[in-house]
Design a protein around this motif. Structure first.
Motif, PDB file in Angstrom:
ATOM      1  N   PRO A  87       0.838  -1.202   0.000  1.00 23.06           N
ATOM      2  CA  PRO A  87       0.000   0.000   0.000  1.00 23.06           C
ATOM      3  C   PRO A  87       0.876   1.257   0.000  1.00 23.06           C
ATOM      4  CG  PRO A  87      -0.733  -1.570   1.680  1.00 23.06           C
ATOM      5  CD  PRO A  87       0.593  -2.067   1.156  1.00 23.06           C
ATOM      6  N   PRO A  88       0.412   2.337  -0.649  1.00 25.92           N
ATOM      7  CA  PRO A  88       1.212   3.566  -0.718  1.00 25.92           C
ATOM      8  C   PRO A  88       1.644   4.080   0.658  1.00 25.92           C
ATOM      9  CG  PRO A  88      -0.707   3.723  -2.162  1.00 25.92           C
ATOM     10  CD  PRO A  88      -0.841   2.427  -1.435  1.00 25.92           C
ATOM     11  N   ALA A  89       0.772   3.926   1.680  1.00 27.96           N
ATOM     12  CA  ALA A  89       1.131   4.425   3.019  1.00 27.96           C
ATOM     13  C   ALA A  89       2.303   3.630   3.605  1.00 27.96           C
ATOM     14  CB  ALA A  89      -0.078   4.351   3.956  1.00 27.96           C
ATOM     15  N   THR A  90       2.366   2.331   3.266  1.00 33.42           N
ATOM     16  CA  THR A  90       3.485   1.514   3.748  1.00 33.42           C
ATOM     17  C   THR A  90       4.790   2.005   3.118  1.00 33.42           C
ATOM     18  OG1 THR A  90       2.091  -0.429   4.091  1.00 33.42           O
ATOM     19  CG2 THR A  90       4.447  -0.825   3.754  1.00 33.42           C
ATOM     20  N   LEU A  91       4.747   2.203   1.799  1.00 37.12           N
ATOM     21  CA  LEU A  91       5.949   2.666   1.100  1.00 37.12           C
ATOM     22  C   LEU A  91       6.393   4.039   1.608  1.00 37.12           C
ATOM     23  CD1 LEU A  91       8.129   2.416  -1.003  1.00 37.12           C
ATOM     24  CD2 LEU A  91       6.499   3.203  -2.733  1.00 37.12           C
TER      25      LEU A  91
END
Ligand code: NAD
Ligand code: IPM
Ligand code: MN
Length: 365
Positions: A56-60
């Motif tokens: 997910p973008p938030a993880t990256l």
């Protein structure tokens, strides 16, 4: 010091082993008076289930802003249908690429207390101390893929720049060790390997103090078993490095023992054990946390510059490998939590001994 560490527990035994490493890092922070801020994020199969995508973008974004990232493992039978549109492993590959961690360091040592677990005779295991440097962001893993109903392709591509940077890293590391680099390829067949061999040979000229030898990957797989004590730094491409390091783990006694550090140009890095999500033992509380603990030690050393703290974790793990308790893969019957407690105890005893020493020095002048 203050540090921001993103944890990515992932799937299967990933959360079990990551929790142990976090507990030990918290104990280190307390003893050495650091502030480690932990930020747990989803990756892999669990992220597909909860967010519809394996990275997910938030993880990256969290990983990009971190001083270091500690990952457990991704994948498992639930997401392994060969026709699935997306797989957990894609999340890990995308993360490695996005962080630019092209050099994957996988150290192999054989603990004397575990030598009997190795399929090799004990005498062959003396002096085994190998540092694999696996290229991590190129090759067949990242080339174009095609699939029709009756054919499939995986393009294997390397650029000169990709080979140069990982070769330089290997030569630099060899300088701090025994000054020997073995470059592994398949130059008798593969064009990428011929480019690899030419490039590594040219870079070697910048390091006249380091000895370079080339070895074809098939015979290297054999030599790793017959003469493991011969090797110092072994540098190779992505896929060969993946396979050779699981083979190397068998020499140490278990896949659960080997750590890794994935490094790029800056100080930040991605740290993970080399094993996978071990679906056959997941959820049972029996996973060996040592590979993850030693990865946490590498994190302290390479990303945070905390050498004493890294050595303290390594010494505590060493003590537990020597004295037990041991998990099932090491022939014992201890669970993950018992190993965690033993490592925490060993760390506390180190602190106690150094306090006694300081007190003694004060009294005796
Ligand atoms: P695996 O490494 O998960 O397991 C291989 C064998 O080693 C199993 O018998 C397992 O029980 C044992 N093992 C692994 N780690 C252990 C530990 N810490 N303690 C005790 N025993 C341990 O390999 P696999 O079964 O081929 O792959 C399972 C899944 O893991 C696949 O989906 C694969 O893609 C994924 N995988 C992920 C990573 C990663 O996240 N870095 C690495 C390798 C495999
Ligand atoms: C590893 C794993 C990964 C790899 C998979 C899960 C993508 O096997 O870290 O060794 O092949 O790099
Ligand atoms: Mn692997």
């Amino acid at each position: 010091m203050k540090a921001r560490i993103v944890t990515l527990p992932g799937d299967g035994v990933g959360p079990e082993v990551t929790a142990v490493a976090v507990a030990v890092l918290k104990a280190v922070a307390q003893r050495f008076e650091h502030t480690f801020q932990f930020d747990e994020q989803p990756i892999g199969g669990i992220a597909i289930d909860t967010h519809g995508e394996p990275l997910p973008p938030a993880t990256l974004e969290a990983c990009r802003g971190a001083d270091a990232v500690l990952l457990g493992a991704v994948g498992g039978p639930k997401w392994s249908d060969p026709n699935a549109p997306v797989r957990p492993e894609q999340g890990l590959l995308a993360l490695r690429a996005a962080l630019g961690v092209y050099a994957n360091l996988r150290p192999l040592q054989v603990h004397p207390a575990l030598a009997a677990l190795s399929p090799l005779k004990n005498e062959k295991l003396k002096h085994v101390d190998v540092l694999f440097v696996r290229e991590l962001t190129g090759g067949a893993y990242f080339g174009a893929k095609t699939r029709t109903s009756d054919a499939a392709t995986d393009e294997c591509k390397y650029t000169v720049a990709e080979i140069e940077r990982v070769a330089r890293r290997a030569f630099e590391l060899a300088r701090g060790r025994r000054g020997h680099v073995t470059s592994v390829d398949k130059a008798n067949v593969l064009e990428t390997s011929r480019l690899w061999r030419n490039t590594v040979t040219r870079i070697a000229a910048e390091y006249p103090d380091v000895k370079l030898e080339h070895q074809l990957v098939d015979s290297m797989a054999m030599l790793l078993l017959t003469q493991p004590g011969r090797y110092d730094v072994v540098v190779t491409e992505n896929l060969f490095g993946d396979i050779l390091t699981d083979e190397a783990a068998a020499l140490a006694g278990s896949l659960g023992l080997l750590p890794s550090a994935s490094l790029g140009e800056g100080k930040a890095g991605l740290y993970e054990p080399i094993h996978g999500s071990a679906p056959d033992i997941a959820g049972q509380g029996v996973a060996n946390p040592v590979g993850t603990l030693l990865s946490a030690a590498l994190l302290l050393r390479h990303s945070l510059g905390l050498d004493d703290e890294a050595a303290a974790v390594e010494a505590a793990v060493e003590e537990v490998l020597r004295e037990g308790p041991h998990t099932r893969d090491l022939g014992g019957d201890a669970g993950t939590a018992a190993v965690r407690d033993a490592v925490l105890h060993a760390l506390a005893m180190q602190a106690h001994r150094s306090n006694v020493y300081v007190e003694g020095a004060r009294v005796h002048g």
